[in-house]
Motif scaffolding. Structure first.
Motif, PDB file in Angstrom:
ATOM      1  N   ILE A  74       1.303 -48.309  29.517  1.00 30.71           N
ATOM      2  CA  ILE A  74       0.766 -47.468  30.587  1.00 30.71           C
ATOM      3  C   ILE A  74       0.194 -48.387  31.662  1.00 30.71           C
ATOM      4  N   TRP A  75       0.498 -48.079  32.888  1.00 26.54           N
ATOM      5  CA  TRP A  75      -0.017 -48.838  34.043  1.00 26.54           C
ATOM      6  C   TRP A  75      -0.803 -47.860  34.897  1.00 26.54           C
ATOM      7  N   HIS A  76      -2.103 -48.113  35.074  1.00 28.79           N
ATOM      8  CA  HIS A  76      -2.971 -47.189  35.809  1.00 28.79           C
ATOM      9  C   HIS A  76      -3.503 -47.872  37.060  1.00 28.79           C
ATOM     10  N   CYS A  77      -3.152 -47.337  38.236  1.00 29.75           N
ATOM     11  CA  CYS A  77      -3.723 -47.786  39.509  1.00 29.75           C
ATOM     12  C   CYS A  77      -4.864 -46.851  39.876  1.00 29.75           C
ATOM     13  N   LEU A  78      -6.041 -47.435  40.132  1.00 30.30           N
ATOM     14  CA  LEU A  78      -7.245 -46.638  40.308  1.00 30.30           C
ATOM     15  C   LEU A  78      -7.508 -46.209  41.750  1.00 30.30           C
ATOM     16  N   TYR A  79      -6.613 -46.518  42.665  1.00 35.34           N
ATOM     17  CA  TYR A  79      -6.798 -46.061  44.043  1.00 35.34           C
ATOM     18  C   TYR A  79      -5.436 -45.972  44.721  1.00 35.34           C
ATOM     19  N   GLN A  80      -5.371 -45.159  45.758  1.00 38.59           N
ATOM     20  CA  GLN A  80      -4.083 -44.791  46.331  1.00 38.59           C
ATOM     21  C   GLN A  80      -3.423 -45.902  47.150  1.00 38.59           C
ATOM     22  N   ASP A  81      -4.185 -46.861  47.649  1.00 39.40           N
ATOM     23  CA  ASP A  81      -3.625 -47.880  48.536  1.00 39.40           C
ATOM     24  C   ASP A  81      -3.167 -49.136  47.805  1.00 39.40           C
ATOM     25  N   THR A  82      -2.955 -49.043  46.526  1.00 34.28           N
ATOM     26  CA  THR A  82      -2.561 -50.213  45.754  1.00 34.28           C
ATOM     27  C   THR A  82      -1.250 -50.826  46.258  1.00 34.28           C
ATOM     28  N   HIS A  83      -1.200 -52.148  46.218  1.00 31.41           N
ATOM     29  CA  HIS A  83       0.041 -52.891  46.454  1.00 31.41           C
ATOM     30  C   HIS A  83       0.590 -53.448  45.134  1.00 31.41           C
ATOM     31  N   ILE A  84      -0.145 -53.195  44.058  1.00 33.31           N
ATOM     32  CA  ILE A  84       0.225 -53.786  42.768  1.00 33.31           C
ATOM     33  C   ILE A  84       0.559 -52.656  41.801  1.00 33.31           C
ATOM     34  N   TYR A  85       1.800 -52.279  41.821  1.00 31.55           N
ATOM     35  CA  TYR A  85       2.289 -51.186  41.002  1.00 31.55           C
ATOM     36  C   TYR A  85       3.462 -51.710  40.167  1.00 31.55           C
ATOM     37  N   PRO A  86       3.838 -51.030  39.099  1.00 33.72           N
ATOM     38  CA  PRO A  86       4.840 -51.592  38.192  1.00 33.72           C
ATOM     39  C   PRO A  86       6.243 -51.647  38.804  1.00 33.72           C
ATOM     40  N   ILE A  87       6.925 -52.757  38.514  1.00 33.29           N
ATOM     41  CA  ILE A  87       8.330 -52.888  38.893  1.00 33.29           C
ATOM     42  C   ILE A  87       9.213 -52.467  37.726  1.00 33.29           C
ATOM     43  N   ARG A  88       8.828 -52.880  36.511  1.00 39.99           N
ATOM     44  CA  ARG A  88       9.553 -52.433  35.321  1.00 39.99           C
ATOM     45  C   ARG A  88       9.284 -50.950  35.082  1.00 39.99           C
ATOM     46  N   ALA A  89      10.216 -50.278  34.438  1.00 41.86           N
ATOM     47  CA  ALA A  89      10.010 -48.877  34.060  1.00 41.86           C
ATOM     48  C   ALA A  89       8.877 -48.792  33.044  1.00 41.86           C
ATOM     49  N   THR A  90       7.877 -48.004  33.331  1.00 42.84           N
ATOM     50  CA  THR A  90       6.761 -47.814  32.419  1.00 42.84           C
ATOM     51  C   THR A  90       6.055 -46.517  32.773  1.00 42.84           C
ATOM     52  N   ARG A  91       5.200 -46.034  31.914  1.00 40.85           N
ATOM     53  CA  ARG A  91       4.412 -44.839  32.210  1.00 40.85           C
ATOM     54  C   ARG A  91       3.367 -45.230  33.265  1.00 40.85           C
ATOM     55  N   PHE A  92       3.421 -44.582  34.404  1.00 44.88           N
ATOM     56  CA  PHE A  92       2.586 -44.958  35.552  1.00 44.88           C
ATOM     57  C   PHE A  92       1.633 -43.817  35.889  1.00 44.88           C
ATOM     58  N   MET A  93       0.325 -44.129  35.895  1.00 44.63           N
ATOM     59  CA  MET A  93      -0.688 -43.163  36.303  1.00 44.63           C
ATOM     60  C   MET A  93      -1.248 -43.594  37.655  1.00 44.63           C
ATOM     61  N   TYR A  94      -1.294 -42.663  38.583  1.00 44.11           N
ATOM     62  CA  TYR A  94      -1.676 -42.939  39.967  1.00 44.11           C
ATOM     63  C   TYR A  94      -2.901 -42.105  40.312  1.00 44.11           C
ATOM     64  N   THR A  95      -4.027 -42.776  40.599  1.00 43.29           N
ATOM     65  CA  THR A  95      -5.247 -42.081  40.993  1.00 43.29           C
ATOM     66  C   THR A  95      -5.375 -42.100  42.512  1.00 43.29           C
ATOM     67  N   ILE A  96      -5.601 -40.938  43.090  1.00 39.51           N
ATOM     68  CA  ILE A  96      -5.773 -40.795  44.537  1.00 39.51           C
ATOM     69  C   ILE A  96      -7.221 -40.404  44.805  1.00 39.51           C
ATOM     70  N   LEU A  97      -7.935 -41.279  45.482  1.00 41.11           N
ATOM     71  CA  LEU A  97      -9.341 -41.021  45.780  1.00 41.11           C
ATOM     72  C   LEU A  97      -9.486 -40.106  46.988  1.00 41.11           C
ATOM     73  N   ASP A  98      -8.640 -40.296  47.990  1.00 42.81           N
ATOM     74  CA  ASP A  98      -8.621 -39.416  49.157  1.00 42.81           C
ATOM     75  C   ASP A  98      -7.412 -39.767  50.011  1.00 42.81           C
ATOM     76  N   LEU A  99      -7.108 -38.885  50.950  1.00 46.25           N
ATOM     77  CA  LEU A  99      -6.059 -39.130  51.941  1.00 46.25           C
ATOM     78  C   LEU A  99      -6.682 -39.195  53.343  1.00 46.25           C
ATOM     79  N   ASN A 100      -7.923 -39.685  53.406  1.00 42.26           N
ATOM     80  CA  ASN A 100      -8.660 -39.700  54.669  1.00 42.26           C
ATOM     81  C   ASN A 100      -7.934 -40.472  55.760  1.00 42.26           C
ATOM     82  N   TYR A 101      -7.233 -41.531  55.382  1.00 43.28           N
ATOM     83  CA  TYR A 101      -6.530 -42.353  56.370  1.00 43.28           C
ATOM     84  C   TYR A 101      -5.634 -41.486  57.248  1.00 43.28           C
TER      85      TYR A 101
END
Length: 354
Positions: A74-101
């Motif tokens: 499992i790969w968990h990114c704790l904020y929406q603007d991450t540049h470090i996300y999985p390249i290999r196929a894996t279970r990916f959890m994406y946390t979005i804090l806001d879309l204020n931008y």
């Protein structure tokens, strides 16, 4: 042994709200770690060991944005603007804090569209999405396309307040009773609308703490000068934790008129001290303040002054209100958030690897 990776690169700045989120959630995830799970955190070199010896660490670097062929369950990114996300196929959890931008007027439509495409790409990749409020979940569904099979779960932030609060007086102490705000001082925080409170309450000072955008800070100072209240306005800039607790301990009320918030941690902090909270009624803030906060129906001077007057009268006449505010704050704890994340991780492990 299930292997969980937590992308906590932004913890490099521990004075930021995101840095604090990564730190406190990470600590609680480690404390609640089920037997047999392996946790890996992405941290700066000097933060290796920050979560103790029972977890492993990868050192964040610029290369991580290019080379990251790591393998985790499992790969968990704790904020929406991450540049470090999985390249290999894996279970990916994406946390979005806001879309204020996407709502800020200082950015061009082209920049917003590029950012929106980045968000959409991560959503398309995710097996689970979490947000920190129901408002953000609704905003995500309105502005982006969430696949029908991808769950979106609200997991509120926690607030970490020491049992023994260390308080350090600021270098410059207000010269009388004061109202307090803390957060990034930029236009959407809307704090300039609070200055009329000083006009009709000549004993009060106003403290606006936090890093600033110079053009907005100058606007606040100029408006205070025009209103004749600049001698009762303090803008100390970023403050450390113990100074922050001093301001919460000694303020008469907390003001949070923000127009855009994914959650609003300062509101919870102020309630934990039993302080009356005067908040915007927009975005996520009614979820956080609940029925115990006072809300500005609009931000013209007359409405702001009258809402504050009535709210302070109610607070002073209701001796049980400070305790109710503290109870409301207890709904937002890291132990609750971490338990909900662990439940979601375990559910993800029961799904096939993509």
């Amino acid at each position: 042994m299930p292997r969980l990776f937590l992308e906590t690169e932004r913890m490099a700045n521990l004075t930021s709200g995101l840095g604090q989120l990564c730190l406190h959630l990470g600590r609680e995830l480690v404390r609640q770690k089920p037997p047999g799970w392996e946790l890996t955190f992405l941290v700066t070199r000097d933060q290796v060991g920050i979560f103790g010896p029972s977890v492993t660490y990868r050192i964040a670097s610029r290369w991580n944005r290019i080379w990251r062929f790591w393998k985790f369950d499992i790969w968990h990114c704790l904020y929406q603007d991450t540049h470090i996300y999985p390249i290999r196929a894996t279970r990916f959890m994406y946390t979005i804090l806001d879309l204020n931008y996407l709502a800020l007027t200082q950015y061009s439509a082209q920049r917003k569209e590029r950012r929106k495409k980045r968000y959409q790409a991560r959503i398309n990749q995710a097996q689970a999405i979490t947000t920190i409020s129901a408002y953000v979940a609704q905003d995500v569904r309105q502005q982006l396309v969430v696949p029908a099979q991808t769950p979106v779960q609200v997991i509120y932030c926690g607030v970490d307040i020491p049992e023994q609060v260390p308080v350090t007086p600021p270098a410059v102490v207000p010269g009388g009773p004061f109202l307090f705000f803390i957060g990034m001082l930029q236009s959407y925080k809307n704090v300039h609308t609070m200055l009329p409170l000083l006009v009709v309450n000549p004993d009060y000072w106003l403290v606006l703490a936090g890093p600033d955008k110079p053009e907005y800070s100058q606007e606040i100072r100029e408006q205070a000068r025009q209103l004749g209240v600049s001698n009762r306005l303090l803008m100390p800039g970023p403050i450390d934790e113990s100074t922050k607790w001093w301001f919460y301990t000694h303020c008469d009320a907390f003001l949070f008129p923000s127009l855009l918030e994914g959650f609003g941690i300062p509101v919870v902090e102020a309630m934990a001290f039993g302080k009356p909270v005067f908040s915007s009624a927009l975005t996520s803030l009614p979820e956080v303040g609940g029925s115990e906060a006072f809300y500005f129906p609009s931000f013209d001077a007359e409405t702001v002054v009258e809402t504050f007057r009535k709210g302070m009268e109610m607070y002073r006449s209701d001796s049980a209100m400070p305790d109710r505010l503290r109870v409301q704050s207890q709904k937002f704890r890291w132990e609750i958030a971490a338990a909900e994340y662990w439940k979601l991780y375990q559910e993800l492990m029961r799904t096939p690897n993509p």
